[in-house]
Every structure is written in structure tokens, then in C-alpha cells.
Design an enzyme around this catalytic site. Structure first.
Site, short mmCIF file in Angstrom:
data_model
loop_
_atom_site.label_atom_id
_atom_site.label_comp_id
_atom_site.label_asym_id
_atom_site.label_seq_id
_atom_site.Cartn_x
_atom_site.Cartn_y
_atom_site.Cartn_z
N ALA A 8 -1.14 1.70 0.04
CA ALA A 8 -1.47 1.05 -1.23
C ALA A 8 -0.25 0.26 -1.71
CB ALA A 8 -1.85 2.10 -2.27
N CYS A 9 -0.50 -0.92 -2.21
CA CYS A 9 0.56 -1.76 -2.77
C CYS A 9 1.18 -1.05 -3.97
CB CYS A 9 -0.03 -3.09 -3.19
SG CYS A 9 1.07 -4.11 -4.18
N ILE A 10 2.50 -0.92 -3.97
CA ILE A 10 3.18 -0.21 -5.05
C ILE A 10 2.95 -0.86 -6.40
CG2 ILE A 10 5.40 -1.35 -4.71
CD1 ILE A 10 6.66 1.43 -5.41
#
Length: 84
Positions: free
Chosen positions: A29-31
Site C-alpha cells: 500500500a502506498c504510504i
């Protein structure tokens, strides 16, 4: 990890977790997107001094650098982008 859909609906977070784990698929998941939506892992919990973490396994949070590296090493990439 804190999602609780009504009993007559699919539990998509759980189903995705089971699918990914069962097929040994990495889920990143994109931070920036995760933090914006209040989704944190243990590392971000400590960094921001939050009371809990809620990222469902096997998902991991990573930055753009890891995404680029993954693209270089993979022969397939799935990218989900929804519009509101």
C-alpha cells in the site's frame, strides 16, 4: 484490519488478505494514501505516536521507491485507482 461490513455484504479486506496470502502475492500500500486514510502499520504507529495500528496482513506499507523497484523486478503489476 478494522473494517466490519454488514453481514449480508462481502468482506473485501478479508477476502483480499486470504487471496494474497494463499497465493503468496506481495501487497504493498502506498504510504501517502494509507496515512491519508488512517491506515498505519506498527512502524508508522511508533513514528506518529499513535495508540494502535490497523494494517491487515499480508499488506505492507511502502513508498514510491519500493514501487519503482518492484516494477523493475516484476513481470506484472496491478494498480488500483478509483475515482470519487
Amino acid at each position: 484490519a478494522l473494517s466490519a461490513p454488514p453481514s449480508d455484504e462481502q468482506h473485501w479486506p478479508r477476502l483480499w488478505s486470504e487471496f494474497l496470502s494463499g497465493n503468496n502475492i506481495t501487497a504493498v500500500a502506498c504510504i501517502a494514501s494509507a496515512l491519508r486514510r488512517g491506515i498505519v502499520d506498527k512502524t508508522e504507529q511508533a513514528r506518529y505516536e499513535l495508540t494502535a495500528s490497523n494494517l491487515r496482513a499480508p499488506f505492507e506499507i511502502a513508498g514510491l521507491g519500493e514501487w519503482v523497484e518492484g516494477n523493475l523486478k516484476s513481470n506484472r503489476v496491478l494498480y488500483f485507482h478509483g475515482t470519487h
